[in-house]
Design an enzyme around this catalytic site. Structure first.
Site, PDB file in Angstrom:
ATOM      1  N   ASN A  85       2.177   1.537   4.353  1.00 44.79           N
ATOM      2  CA  ASN A  85       2.475   0.321   5.141  1.00 44.79           C
ATOM      3  C   ASN A  85       2.227   0.512   6.644  1.00 44.79           C
ATOM      4  O   ASN A  85       2.911  -0.064   7.476  1.00 44.79           O
ATOM      5  CB  ASN A  85       3.916  -0.182   4.885  1.00 44.79           C
ATOM      6  N   CYS A 125       0.858  -1.192   0.000  1.00 46.89           N
ATOM      7  CA  CYS A 125       0.000   0.000   0.000  1.00 46.89           C
ATOM      8  C   CYS A 125       0.889   1.235   0.000  1.00 46.89           C
ATOM      9  O   CYS A 125       2.103   1.127  -0.208  1.00 46.89           O
ATOM     10  CB  CYS A 125      -0.996  -0.016   1.161  1.00 46.89           C
ATOM     11  N   CYS A 150      -1.433   1.036   7.453  1.00 46.42           N
ATOM     12  CA  CYS A 150      -2.875   0.741   7.566  1.00 46.42           C
ATOM     13  C   CYS A 150      -3.273  -0.501   6.765  1.00 46.42           C
ATOM     14  O   CYS A 150      -3.412  -1.589   7.334  1.00 46.42           O
ATOM     15  CB  CYS A 150      -3.718   1.941   7.126  1.00 46.42           C
ATOM     16  N   ARG A 151      -3.473  -0.361   5.451  1.00 42.97           N
ATOM     17  CA  ARG A 151      -4.091  -1.449   4.678  1.00 42.97           C
ATOM     18  C   ARG A 151      -3.219  -2.676   4.500  1.00 42.97           C
ATOM     19  O   ARG A 151      -3.676  -3.811   4.691  1.00 42.97           O
ATOM     20  CB  ARG A 151      -4.532  -0.927   3.298  1.00 42.97           C
ATOM     21  N   SER A 152      -1.965  -2.497   4.079  1.00 46.02           N
ATOM     22  CA  SER A 152      -1.153  -3.702   3.833  1.00 46.02           C
ATOM     23  C   SER A 152      -0.773  -4.421   5.130  1.00 46.02           C
ATOM     24  O   SER A 152      -0.718  -5.658   5.123  1.00 46.02           O
ATOM     25  CB  SER A 152       0.065  -3.408   2.941  1.00 46.02           C
ATOM     26  N   ASP A 168      -8.240   3.996   1.084  1.00 40.41           N
ATOM     27  CA  ASP A 168      -7.238   4.283   2.106  1.00 40.41           C
ATOM     28  C   ASP A 168      -7.907   4.906   3.335  1.00 40.41           C
ATOM     29  O   ASP A 168      -8.386   6.041   3.287  1.00 40.41           O
ATOM     30  CB  ASP A 168      -6.195   5.253   1.534  1.00 40.41           C
TER      31      ASP A 168
HETATM   32  P1  4NP Z   1      -1.862   3.019   4.030  1.00 45.61           P
HETATM   33  O1  4NP Z   1      -2.378   4.460   4.534  1.00 45.61           O
HETATM   34  O2  4NP Z   1      -1.302   3.229   2.646  1.00 45.61           O
HETATM   35  O3  4NP Z   1      -3.087   2.179   4.027  1.00 45.61           O
HETATM   36  O4  4NP Z   1      -0.820   2.585   5.029  1.00 45.61           O
HETATM   37  C1  4NP Z   1      -1.520   5.566   4.611  1.00 45.61           C
HETATM   38  C2  4NP Z   1      -0.894   5.830   5.801  1.00 45.61           C
HETATM   39  C3  4NP Z   1      -0.041   6.916   5.896  1.00 45.61           C
HETATM   40  C4  4NP Z   1       0.151   7.737   4.809  1.00 45.61           C
HETATM   41  C5  4NP Z   1      -0.483   7.477   3.611  1.00 45.61           C
HETATM   42  C6  4NP Z   1      -1.321   6.379   3.515  1.00 45.61           C
HETATM   43  N1  4NP Z   1       1.008   8.861   4.921  1.00 45.61           N
HETATM   44  O5  4NP Z   1       1.068   9.659   3.981  1.00 45.61           O
HETATM   45  O6  4NP Z   1       1.677   8.984   5.946  1.00 45.61           O
END
Ligand code: 4NP
Length: 156
Positions: free
Chosen positions: A14, A11, A16-18, A130
């Protein structure tokens, strides 16, 4: 014993989703007694959550959700997807279309055939939204779960 099938969930951050997908699939295969069949990790297409080489832990809302379902996030730290992962893993399961484009750029043409969207295993063309932006962590979890259930059906 055959070699485990190596799956990398991907994702943007890394955190939240993955990690949801990594930790939930580990929990599912353990409960099914299929642990030995798989080697599972997750990673980010951005370096937003790795500071001086140290990855951030799973985001607090994601951790609360997973812990509420009996899944520990202990020890999981964000890591960045690299070209070296391309030869090591058998399958790269992305959460959305942007992840597919970024993973293809990172892994290169040689391993592009290993990159898929997770929800394609549930027969769906959509993305796992997301929750960092939607704030709907349960919806993302349910999307991830459907994809993983489809994946385990196909990989039997
Ligand atoms: P993820 O969500 O891709 O599901 O882990 C996000 C978490 C943090 C950020 C972006 C997406 N960030 O920009 O910090």
């Amino acid at each position: 014993m055959t070699k485990p099938y190596k799956i990398m969930f991907v994702c943007l951050g890394n955190i939240c989703r993955s990690p949801m997908a990594e930790l939930l699939l580990k929990d599912m295969v353990k409960k099914l007694g299929r642990e030995a069949e798989f080697y599972i990790e997750s990673s980010a297409t951005s370096d937003e959550n790795v500071f001086n080489g140290v990855g951030a832990p799973v985001y607090s809302h994601t951790r609360t959700l997973l812990e509420g379902k009996g899944i520990s996030c202990a020890g999981k730290r964000a890591q960045v997807l690299t070209a070296e992962h391309g030869d090591e893993f058998d399958l790269f399961l992305c959460m959305d279309g942007a992840n597919v484009r970024n993973a293809t750029r990172i892994l290169g043409a040689k391993n592009a055939h290993k990159i898929k969207k997770l929800l394609s295993y549930a027969g769906e063309s959509g993305d796992v939204a997301d929750p960092w932006y939607t704030r709907d962590f349960e919806r993302s979890y349910q999307d991830v779960k459907r994809g993983l259930e489809g994946l385990l059906e196909i990989l039997r």
